[in-house]
Design a protein around this motif. Structure first.
Motif, PDB file in Angstrom:
ATOM      1  N   GLU A   1      19.375 -54.999 -51.332  1.00 41.57           N
ATOM      2  CA  GLU A   1      19.067 -54.954 -49.963  1.00 41.57           C
ATOM      3  C   GLU A   1      19.329 -56.469 -49.398  1.00 41.57           C
ATOM      4  OE1 GLU A   1      16.614 -52.747 -46.951  1.00 41.57           O
ATOM      5  OE2 GLU A   1      15.684 -54.218 -47.499  1.00 41.57           O
ATOM      6  N   VAL A   2      20.232 -56.785 -48.925  1.00 45.61           N
ATOM      7  CA  VAL A   2      20.553 -58.370 -48.202  1.00 45.61           C
ATOM      8  C   VAL A   2      19.942 -58.214 -46.644  1.00 45.61           C
ATOM      9  CG1 VAL A   2      22.772 -58.434 -49.706  1.00 45.61           C
ATOM     10  CG2 VAL A   2      22.996 -57.933 -47.235  1.00 45.61           C
ATOM     11  N   THR A   3      19.326 -59.058 -46.452  1.00 40.78           N
ATOM     12  CA  THR A   3      19.111 -59.455 -45.503  1.00 40.78           C
ATOM     13  C   THR A   3      20.217 -60.811 -44.183  1.00 40.78           C
ATOM     14  OG1 THR A   3      17.835 -61.544 -46.073  1.00 40.78           O
ATOM     15  CG2 THR A   3      16.777 -59.334 -45.833  1.00 40.78           C
ATOM     16  N   ALA A   4      19.551 -60.443 -42.814  1.00 36.50           N
ATOM     17  CA  ALA A   4      20.336 -61.905 -42.280  1.00 36.50           C
ATOM     18  C   ALA A   4      20.157 -63.026 -42.881  1.00 36.50           C
ATOM     19  CB  ALA A   4      20.105 -61.559 -41.004  1.00 36.50           C
ATOM     20  N   GLY A   5      21.365 -63.799 -42.453  1.00 38.41           N
ATOM     21  CA  GLY A   5      21.806 -65.017 -43.121  1.00 38.41           C
ATOM     22  C   GLY A   5      21.117 -65.264 -44.377  1.00 38.41           C
ATOM     23  N   TRP A   6      21.281 -64.423 -45.364  1.00 42.90           N
ATOM     24  CA  TRP A   6      20.998 -64.544 -46.433  1.00 42.90           C
ATOM     25  C   TRP A   6      22.383 -65.131 -47.491  1.00 42.90           C
ATOM     26  CZ3 TRP A   6      24.333 -61.366 -51.283  1.00 42.90           C
ATOM     27  CH2 TRP A   6      25.328 -61.550 -50.607  1.00 42.90           C
ATOM     28  N   LEU A   7      23.506 -65.429 -46.930  1.00 43.55           N
ATOM     29  CA  LEU A   7      23.945 -65.995 -48.259  1.00 43.55           C
ATOM     30  C   LEU A   7      24.394 -67.856 -46.974  1.00 43.55           C
ATOM     31  CD1 LEU A   7      27.538 -63.996 -47.515  1.00 43.55           C
ATOM     32  CD2 LEU A   7      26.435 -64.632 -49.824  1.00 43.55           C
TER      33      LEU A   7
ATOM     34  N   LYS B   1      15.893 -66.506 -52.420  1.00 43.26           N
ATOM     35  CA  LYS B   1      14.599 -65.792 -53.270  1.00 43.26           C
ATOM     36  C   LYS B   1      14.884 -64.130 -53.639  1.00 43.26           C
ATOM     37  CE  LYS B   1      10.887 -66.963 -51.308  1.00 43.26           C
ATOM     38  NZ  LYS B   1       9.936 -66.667 -50.123  1.00 43.26           N
ATOM     39  N   ILE B   2      14.215 -63.248 -54.863  1.00 45.31           N
ATOM     40  CA  ILE B   2      14.705 -62.012 -55.322  1.00 45.31           C
ATOM     41  C   ILE B   2      13.545 -61.268 -54.673  1.00 45.31           C
ATOM     42  CG2 ILE B   2      15.756 -60.582 -57.073  1.00 45.31           C
ATOM     43  CD1 ILE B   2      17.535 -62.730 -56.071  1.00 45.31           C
ATOM     44  N   ARG B   3      13.261 -60.148 -53.870  1.00 50.11           N
ATOM     45  CA  ARG B   3      11.709 -59.589 -54.074  1.00 50.11           C
ATOM     46  C   ARG B   3      12.374 -58.218 -54.951  1.00 50.11           C
ATOM     47  NH1 ARG B   3       9.254 -61.910 -48.870  1.00 50.11           N
ATOM     48  NH2 ARG B   3       8.573 -59.809 -48.434  1.00 50.11           N
ATOM     49  N   GLN B   4      11.244 -57.579 -54.374  1.00 44.39           N
ATOM     50  CA  GLN B   4      11.027 -56.311 -55.335  1.00 44.39           C
ATOM     51  C   GLN B   4      11.894 -55.429 -53.803  1.00 44.39           C
ATOM     52  OE1 GLN B   4       8.350 -54.715 -58.665  1.00 44.39           O
ATOM     53  NE2 GLN B   4       7.533 -53.807 -56.733  1.00 44.39           N
ATOM     54  N   TYR B   5      12.109 -54.633 -53.913  1.00 41.00           N
ATOM     55  CA  TYR B   5      13.189 -53.596 -53.375  1.00 41.00           C
ATOM     56  C   TYR B   5      11.701 -52.523 -53.455  1.00 41.00           C
ATOM     57  CZ  TYR B   5      14.815 -49.596 -50.887  1.00 41.00           C
ATOM     58  OH  TYR B   5      15.344 -48.986 -49.448  1.00 41.00           O
ATOM     59  N   SER B   6      11.427 -51.569 -52.361  1.00 42.53           N
ATOM     60  CA  SER B   6      10.306 -50.826 -51.968  1.00 42.53           C
ATOM     61  C   SER B   6      10.090 -49.904 -50.886  1.00 42.53           C
ATOM     62  CB  SER B   6       8.837 -50.887 -53.020  1.00 42.53           C
ATOM     63  OG  SER B   6       8.245 -49.641 -52.725  1.00 42.53           O
ATOM     64  N   PRO B   7      10.179 -48.819 -50.546  1.00 45.24           N
ATOM     65  CA  PRO B   7       9.946 -48.257 -49.410  1.00 45.24           C
ATOM     66  C   PRO B   7       8.137 -48.895 -48.930  1.00 45.24           C
ATOM     67  CG  PRO B   7       9.495 -46.969 -50.648  1.00 45.24           C
ATOM     68  CD  PRO B   7      10.179 -47.540 -52.097  1.00 45.24           C
ATOM     69  N   ASP B   8       7.560 -48.892 -49.936  1.00 41.33           N
ATOM     70  CA  ASP B   8       5.932 -49.918 -49.952  1.00 41.33           C
ATOM     71  C   ASP B   8       5.682 -51.599 -49.385  1.00 41.33           C
ATOM     72  OD1 ASP B   8       2.868 -49.599 -50.340  1.00 41.33           O
ATOM     73  OD2 ASP B   8       2.797 -49.567 -51.859  1.00 41.33           O
ATOM     74  N   PRO B   9       5.264 -51.686 -48.669  1.00 37.07           N
ATOM     75  CA  PRO B   9       5.341 -53.070 -47.489  1.00 37.07           C
ATOM     76  C   PRO B   9       5.043 -54.135 -48.512  1.00 37.07           C
ATOM     77  CG  PRO B   9       4.428 -51.640 -45.851  1.00 37.07           C
ATOM     78  CD  PRO B   9       5.013 -50.605 -47.217  1.00 37.07           C
TER      79      PRO B   9
ATOM     80  N   LEU C   1       6.061 -58.453 -53.698  1.00 39.50           N
ATOM     81  CA  LEU C   1       6.437 -59.106 -55.018  1.00 39.50           C
ATOM     82  C   LEU C   1       7.553 -59.846 -55.530  1.00 39.50           C
ATOM     83  CD1 LEU C   1       4.428 -55.409 -56.446  1.00 39.50           C
ATOM     84  CD2 LEU C   1       3.411 -58.076 -56.212  1.00 39.50           C
ATOM     85  N   LEU C   2       6.756 -60.554 -55.449  1.00 39.48           N
ATOM     86  CA  LEU C   2       8.839 -61.596 -56.215  1.00 39.48           C
ATOM     87  C   LEU C   2       9.502 -60.297 -57.530  1.00 39.48           C
ATOM     88  CD1 LEU C   2       7.272 -65.242 -55.976  1.00 39.48           C
ATOM     89  CD2 LEU C   2       9.512 -64.273 -55.105  1.00 39.48           C
ATOM     90  N   GLU C   3      10.592 -60.320 -57.994  1.00 43.47           N
ATOM     91  CA  GLU C   3      11.903 -59.072 -58.914  1.00 43.47           C
ATOM     92  C   GLU C   3      11.721 -60.124 -59.973  1.00 43.47           C
ATOM     93  OE1 GLU C   3      13.889 -56.588 -59.765  1.00 43.47           O
ATOM     94  OE2 GLU C   3      14.617 -58.608 -59.866  1.00 43.47           O
ATOM     95  N   TYR C   4      11.476 -59.305 -60.760  1.00 45.68           N
ATOM     96  CA  TYR C   4      11.623 -59.405 -62.307  1.00 45.68           C
ATOM     97  C   TYR C   4      12.670 -60.618 -62.548  1.00 45.68           C
ATOM     98  CZ  TYR C   4      11.815 -59.314 -67.196  1.00 45.68           C
ATOM     99  OH  TYR C   4      12.365 -58.991 -68.871  1.00 45.68           O
TER     100      TYR C   4
ATOM    101  N   THR D   1      15.875 -64.484 -47.972  1.00 46.50           N
ATOM    102  CA  THR D   1      15.205 -63.648 -49.660  1.00 46.50           C
ATOM    103  C   THR D   1      16.498 -62.311 -48.769  1.00 46.50           C
ATOM    104  OG1 THR D   1      13.540 -64.358 -49.258  1.00 46.50           O
ATOM    105  CG2 THR D   1      13.605 -61.872 -50.148  1.00 46.50           C
ATOM    106  N   VAL D   2      16.876 -61.963 -50.661  1.00 50.75           N
ATOM    107  CA  VAL D   2      17.165 -60.728 -50.761  1.00 50.75           C
ATOM    108  C   VAL D   2      16.444 -59.404 -51.529  1.00 50.75           C
ATOM    109  CG1 VAL D   2      19.853 -61.458 -50.664  1.00 50.75           C
ATOM    110  CG2 VAL D   2      18.196 -61.246 -53.125  1.00 50.75           C
ATOM    111  N   PHE D   3      16.754 -57.794 -51.600  1.00 52.97           N
ATOM    112  CA  PHE D   3      15.987 -57.102 -52.422  1.00 52.97           C
ATOM    113  C   PHE D   3      16.237 -56.257 -53.787  1.00 52.97           C
ATOM    114  CE2 PHE D   3      13.880 -57.800 -48.184  1.00 52.97           C
ATOM    115  CZ  PHE D   3      12.302 -58.073 -48.337  1.00 52.97           C
ATOM    116  N   HIS D   4      16.126 -56.383 -54.554  1.00 56.14           N
ATOM    117  CA  HIS D   4      16.261 -55.416 -55.842  1.00 56.14           C
ATOM    118  C   HIS D   4      15.972 -54.776 -56.175  1.00 56.14           C
ATOM    119  CE1 HIS D   4      17.395 -56.428 -59.589  1.00 56.14           C
ATOM    120  NE2 HIS D   4      19.391 -55.599 -59.143  1.00 56.14           N
ATOM    121  N   VAL D   5      16.466 -53.554 -56.239  1.00 57.12           N
ATOM    122  CA  VAL D   5      15.105 -52.276 -57.709  1.00 57.12           C
ATOM    123  C   VAL D   5      15.446 -52.615 -58.518  1.00 57.12           C
ATOM    124  CG1 VAL D   5      15.638 -49.740 -58.108  1.00 57.12           C
ATOM    125  CG2 VAL D   5      16.875 -50.240 -55.272  1.00 57.12           C
ATOM    126  N   GLY D   6      16.372 -52.750 -59.515  1.00 57.89           N
ATOM    127  CA  GLY D   6      16.128 -53.370 -60.396  1.00 57.89           C
ATOM    128  C   GLY D   6      16.499 -52.152 -61.555  1.00 57.89           C
ATOM    129  N   GLY D   7      17.183 -52.225 -62.691  1.00 54.08           N
ATOM    130  CA  GLY D   7      16.792 -51.036 -63.499  1.00 54.08           C
ATOM    131  C   GLY D   7      17.383 -50.138 -63.325  1.00 54.08           C
TER     132      GLY D   7
END
Length: 370
Positions: A114-120, A139-147, A152-155, A244-250
């Motif tokens: 999931e990308v965010t405004a101004g990510w590029l 920056k890569i953070r963890q994608y989750s519905p939990d705030p 958390l920074l992502e793996y 910042t973008v948010f990555h599910v991973g795996g």
């Protein structure tokens, strides 16, 4: 600029995350390269996201060969010189093109991001201001519905990729399985050893000059190998925490999958052999092989026999293809020693983490960090 998402049976991810890519990627052409999916991914993209262009691959080529083939096709379909309008038909954009690479930049983006405004913008601005820079990640953070989990920074990439002296990868904000909470401690731009393949902006000319990703890797460690070759070729690799973008991973292989264990350990040996300077190769490789056997024993004691066997197969298959890895060393000769490589911890991460109990990047010996 072309944002290229490699997809394999990722219909649900595409439906969830393509809207953010389309909303926040102004001036970029968006491509989904489909790796011979057996679900209805292609139909979903064409019907629900008509602004996205589809590149269909006849077979599932894996991550590395899939991206290589996809970007060759994107290069062919690239815009006319100076034409940044992604809505023009592909045939029209490719006709009478006078530039060499079509698009100046490619963005390799996982379908589960999931990308965010101004990510590029920060990454592109950095590459445009530094001609020697060839790749950059946000920056890569963890994608989750939990705030709380989203903090958390992502793996896969966290605050930029590092290597220890034996080629073990880690990130600012992630040592092995320990993730840090993002408090802005990694907002600074800086050169790093590697940028994550989950979200990487790469200069098209450098990509094609180096032949893209190592095709025999299939998946895993491929971005580290590419970035190491970029450094050896005289380029730079950067991290920029300004977006910042948010990555599910795996999303394709879970981290406990023995197939992933096999690829990580085989490819890890190969990238060390291909890219380590000649003065350091013998010692580095010998210690790395020994530590991999220790990892196999650890899996065995934990009852994870399939993972232990995967490491044994990885060692066997690495040595079976040693002639090929030697050819790759000769094609892209290692140029930088340990002390000359940015983004390197000149100690053992295994010892720091398991022997000394260090769990945060800030706890590593700063005198050993390049």
């Amino acid at each position: 600029m072309a944002v290229v998402i490699l997809n394999w049976n990722g219909r649900d991810f595409l439906r969830r995350f393509l809207p953010s890519v389309l909303a926040h990627s102004e001036g970029a052409a968006i491509f989904v390269a489909d790796n011979a999916s057996t679900d209805d991914s292609v139909e979903v993209v064409r019907q629900e996201f008509p602004a996205v262009q589809v590149v269909q691959l006849a077979d599932n080529l894996g991550f590395c060969r899939g991206y290589n083939a996809a970007l060759d096709e994107v290069r062919r379909l690239g815009p006319l010189t100076g034409d940044t309008n992604p809505t023009r038909p592909p045939a029209e954009r490719g006709r009478d093109r006078t530039d060499t690479f079509g698009f100046r930049y490619y963005v390799l983006l996982n379908s589960d991001v999931e990308v965010t405004a101004g990510w590029l913008s920060p990454q592109r601005a950095l590459l445009e201001s530094r001609p020697q820079a060839a790749a950059c990640q946000p920056k890569i953070r963890q994608y989750s519905p939990d705030p709380v989990q989203r903090e958390l920074l992502e793996y896969a990439g966290a605050g930029g990729g590092y290597l220890d002296r034996f080629g073990y990868p880690f990130c600012r904000g992630r040592l092995f399985d320990t993730l840090e909470t993002d408090h802005g401690q990694y907002d600074d731009p800086r050169p790093v050893a590697w940028a994550t393949g989950a979200c990487m902006l790469v200069r098209a000319s450098a990509w094609h000059a180096l032949g893209g990703l190592e095709s025999t890797f299939f998946a895993h460690m491929e971005e580290i190998d590419l970035c190491w070759r970029l450094w050896n070729a005289g380029h730079e690799v950067w991290y920029h925490g300004g977006s910042t973008v948010f990555h599910v991973g795996g999303g394709t292989l879970h981290k406990s999958n023995p197939r992933k264990t096999y690829l990580n350990f085989r490819n890890g040996l190969a990238l060390v052999y291909k890219n380590t300077h000649a003065r350091e190769l013998t010692t580095t490789l010998a210690v790395r092989v020994l530590l991999d056997w220790v990892a196999a024993l650890r899996f065995l004691l934990q009852g994870a026999l399939p993972d232990a066997r995967a490491i044994v197969r990885a060692q066997r298959d690495f040595y079976r293809r040693r002639a090929y890895w030697q050819q790759q060393r000769q094609q892209f000769p290692p140029r930088l020693t340990l002390a000359e490589r940015p983004g390197v911890f000149r100690g053992s991460l295994v010892w720091a983490y398991f022997g000394q109990g260090k769990r945060k990047f800030s706890e590593l010996d700063a005198d050993l960090l390049n």
